[in-house]
Enzyme design. Structure first.
Site, mmCIF file in Angstrom:
data_model
loop_
_atom_site.group_PDB
_atom_site.id
_atom_site.type_symbol
_atom_site.label_atom_id
_atom_site.label_comp_id
_atom_site.label_asym_id
_atom_site.label_seq_id
_atom_site.Cartn_x
_atom_site.Cartn_y
_atom_site.Cartn_z
ATOM 1 N N ASP A 32 -30.016 -14.333 95.474
ATOM 2 C CA ASP A 32 -29.159 -14.440 94.294
ATOM 3 C C ASP A 32 -29.506 -15.708 93.522
ATOM 4 O O ASP A 32 -29.274 -16.822 94.005
ATOM 5 C CB ASP A 32 -27.689 -14.463 94.741
ATOM 6 C CG ASP A 32 -26.718 -14.209 93.603
ATOM 7 O OD1 ASP A 32 -27.174 -13.994 92.462
ATOM 8 O OD2 ASP A 32 -25.495 -14.216 93.854
ATOM 9 N N ASP A 33 -30.098 -15.542 92.354
ATOM 10 C CA ASP A 33 -30.471 -16.668 91.493
ATOM 11 C C ASP A 33 -31.527 -17.582 92.123
ATOM 12 O O ASP A 33 -31.471 -18.799 91.975
ATOM 13 C CB ASP A 33 -29.239 -17.512 91.110
ATOM 14 C CG ASP A 33 -28.408 -16.866 90.009
ATOM 15 O OD1 ASP A 33 -28.609 -15.672 89.735
ATOM 16 O OD2 ASP A 33 -27.540 -17.556 89.438
ATOM 17 N N CYS A 73 -26.825 -11.050 86.948
ATOM 18 C CA CYS A 73 -26.886 -10.363 88.241
ATOM 19 C C CYS A 73 -26.730 -8.847 88.164
ATOM 20 O O CYS A 73 -27.497 -8.109 88.782
ATOM 21 C CB CYS A 73 -25.805 -10.919 89.159
ATOM 22 S SG CYS A 73 -25.881 -12.696 89.424
ATOM 23 N N LYS A 127 -23.693 -8.922 98.610
ATOM 24 C CA LYS A 127 -23.088 -8.955 97.282
ATOM 25 C C LYS A 127 -23.305 -7.634 96.544
ATOM 26 O O LYS A 127 -24.430 -7.249 96.260
ATOM 27 C CB LYS A 127 -23.711 -10.123 96.502
ATOM 28 C CG LYS A 127 -23.377 -10.153 95.024
ATOM 29 C CD LYS A 127 -24.045 -11.335 94.356
ATOM 30 C CE LYS A 127 -23.991 -11.217 92.841
ATOM 31 N NZ LYS A 127 -24.552 -12.387 92.163
ATOM 32 N N HIS A 129 -21.451 -6.478 93.322
ATOM 33 C CA HIS A 129 -21.477 -6.890 91.916
ATOM 34 C C HIS A 129 -21.775 -5.752 90.942
ATOM 35 O O HIS A 129 -22.409 -5.946 89.897
ATOM 36 C CB HIS A 129 -22.473 -8.039 91.706
ATOM 37 C CG HIS A 129 -22.016 -8.986 90.630
ATOM 38 N ND1 HIS A 129 -22.663 -10.155 90.333
ATOM 39 C CD2 HIS A 129 -20.961 -8.927 89.785
ATOM 40 C CE1 HIS A 129 -22.044 -10.794 89.357
ATOM 41 N NE2 HIS A 129 -20.993 -10.053 89.009
ATOM 42 N N SER A 168 -20.254 -12.122 92.852
ATOM 43 C CA SER A 168 -20.859 -13.390 93.246
ATOM 44 C C SER A 168 -19.888 -14.201 94.092
ATOM 45 O O SER A 168 -18.667 -14.009 94.032
ATOM 46 C CB SER A 168 -21.250 -14.198 92.006
ATOM 47 O OG SER A 168 -22.228 -13.519 91.254
ATOM 48 N N HIS A 247 -27.180 -18.872 94.944
ATOM 49 C CA HIS A 247 -26.210 -18.941 93.841
ATOM 50 C C HIS A 247 -25.090 -19.935 94.185
ATOM 51 O O HIS A 247 -24.807 -20.188 95.347
ATOM 52 C CB HIS A 247 -25.637 -17.535 93.657
ATOM 53 C CG HIS A 247 -24.844 -17.314 92.408
ATOM 54 N ND1 HIS A 247 -23.597 -17.869 92.213
ATOM 55 C CD2 HIS A 247 -25.094 -16.566 91.311
ATOM 56 C CE1 HIS A 247 -23.119 -17.466 91.045
ATOM 57 N NE2 HIS A 247 -24.014 -16.678 90.473
ATOM 58 N N ASP A 299 -32.623 -11.430 92.079
ATOM 59 C CA ASP A 299 -32.083 -10.648 90.966
ATOM 60 C C ASP A 299 -32.531 -11.193 89.618
ATOM 61 O O ASP A 299 -32.718 -10.458 88.658
ATOM 62 C CB ASP A 299 -30.554 -10.560 91.044
ATOM 63 C CG ASP A 299 -29.876 -11.918 91.096
ATOM 64 O OD1 ASP A 299 -30.572 -12.953 91.162
ATOM 65 O OD2 ASP A 299 -28.631 -11.955 91.082
ATOM 66 N N ASN A 300 -32.721 -12.501 89.528
ATOM 67 C CA ASN A 300 -33.199 -13.151 88.308
ATOM 68 C C ASN A 300 -33.537 -14.590 88.679
ATOM 69 O O ASN A 300 -33.524 -14.949 89.853
ATOM 70 C CB ASN A 300 -32.153 -13.088 87.181
ATOM 71 C CG ASN A 300 -30.744 -13.426 87.617
ATOM 72 O OD1 ASN A 300 -29.899 -12.564 87.754
ATOM 73 N ND2 ASN A 300 -30.494 -14.702 87.862
#
Length: 314
Positions: A32-33, A73, A127, A129, A168, A247, A299-300
Site C-alpha cells: 500500500d503506497d 488506492c 485491505k 477498500h 486504508s 501507508h 497499488d500506486n
C-alpha cells in the site's frame, strides 16, 4: 510495476487453469503506497535495502515500465480484481471510504471467482477498500449496525475466506472483518482530540490495534500457506494479500523502529520486505515454492508526506 501486472492477472489466471500440467498456486501481494524507488533492486541509491524483494526481482521478472490506473488506492484494486479499466466503473474520482458502498458491480466477474470456478481455493487477507454494504441505522456514515453481516465484500466476489479491514489503515471503521462480519463491535473512538495526524477519527473495536495490523496479516498469510501445504484436497490456491503498509499511519514494530537510521517510513518498508521474506520461507518450508507463482506489486506510488525524518510527526 503496477497496471500491467493488474490487467495481466486475468490472462495469468486463464493460463493457469488451462495448462495441462499441474496448476500453479498464485500468491499476489499488494503493498500500500510503496514507491518504485523504495525497492533497492530498482534504486541503486536507496537509503535502505530490501533483500527479499530484490530476490524476487533478480530471480523472476521485474516490470520496469508499467503504470498505475490512478495515484489512489481504490482504482488500482478495482482493476486488480476485475481486469477492467477502473474509470469505467461507478467511481469517477477519489476512493471508497471505509463506510462507503461497494464499487465492484454485483455480477462483475473477478479473478477470484474465475479461479474458484476452475478448482482453486481462494482467500484474501488485508485491505479491501472497494466499499461494503453496511447495515445502516441512520444517515451519518458511522451509523451502522456492526453486529449485522456486511455484504459486497471479498466473500461476495469469489473469495472463500477473508480477514482484513474495510479500507486504508488511516480510515475508520477500525475493526477487523472476518468473512462478512466485524469481529467486535466498536466500544470507543480514536482521533477526535487532539486532531488526528496519521489517521482519521472514528470508531474502533476493542480487539483492534493499528500497530498489530501488519504483523497479523503476515502471520495469517504464513498460517494459510502452512495450511495449504498440509492439505490433501488437490486444490491449488489463490491468495490475495493486500497489505496496509507502508501507508500511513507509519507503525514499524520495535524490531524495525529506527532500523534504517533515516526515516520511520524507511523502517516500515524494511519491515514489509522482511515480512515478504518470511512468507517466502513458509512457502519453501511447506513444499509449495516450486509450484507457486509469487507476484509482488504496489497499488500506486508512495505518499511524500509519509517519508519524514525519525521522531517527527506528519
Amino acid at each position: 510495476m503496477r497496471l500491467a501486472i493488474r490487467l495481466a492477472l486475468f490472462a495469468l489466471a486463464l493460463s493457469a487453469v488451462t495448462r495441462a500440467a499441474e496448476r500453479p498456486n498464485i500468491l499476489y501481494i499488494m503493498a500500500d503506497d510503496l514507491g518504485y524507488g523504495d525497492v533497492s533492486a530498482f534504486n541503486p541509491h536507496s537509503a535502505w535495502q530490501t533483500p527479499h524483494l530484490d530476490r524476487l526481482a533478480h530471480e523472476g521478472i521485474a516490470f520496469t515500465d508499467a503504470h498505475a490506473a490512478s495515484s489512489l488506492c481504490t482504482p488500482s484494486r478495482y482493476a486488480t480484481l476485475t481486469g477492467r479499466y477502473a474509470w469505467r466503473g461507478i467511481l469517477k474520482q477519489g476512493v471508497a471510504p471505509g463506510f462507503g458502498t461497494p464499487i465492484i458491480e454485483p455480477q462483475r466477474q473477478t479473478v477470484a471467482n474465475f479461479l474458484r470456478d476452475h478448482g482453486y481455493t481462494t482467500a484474501m487477507l488485508g485491505k479491501w477498500h472497494l466499499g461494503l454494504d453496511w447495515v445502516r441505522t441512520g444517515p451519518k456514515p458511522e451509523e451502522v449496525d456492526f453486529a449485522q453481516p456486511v455484504g459486497g465484500g471479498p466473500t461476495a466476489h469469489g473469495f472463500d475466506r477473508f480477514l482484513g479491514i474495510s479500507a486504508s489503515l488511516d480510515m475508520p471503521p477500525y475493526v477487523w472483518i472476518h468473512n462478512d462480519r466485524a469481529t467486535a463491535i466498536p466500544t470507543a473512538r480514536v482521533g477526535d482530540s487532539p486532531a488526528p495526524k496519521l489517521f482519521r477519527a472514528g470508531p474502533i473495536g476493542p480487539d483492534f490495534r493499528m500497530e498489530d495490523v501488519q504483523p497479523r496479516l503476515t502471520g495469517e498469510a504464513i498460517r494459510y500457506v502452512q495450511e495449504r501445504g498440509a492439505a490433501r484436497d488437490g486444490k491449488p490456491f489463490f491468495l490475495y494479500l493486500a497489505l496496509a503498509a507502508p501507508h500511513t499511519p507509519i507503525l514499524p514494530t520495535r524490531e524495525f523502529d529506527g532500523k534504517t537510521g533515516k526515516t520511520s517510513y524507511g523502517d516500515f518498508v524494511t519491515q514489509v520486505d522482511a515480512d515478504v521474506g518470511r512468507i517466502l520461507a513458509a512457502l519453501e518450508a511447506s513444499g509449495l515454492a516450486k509450484n507457486t507463482l509469487v507476484i509482488f506489486t504496489s497499488d500506486n506510488g508512495f505518499a511524500p508526506a509519509a517519508n519524514v525524518p525519525l521522531h517527527t510527526s506528519v
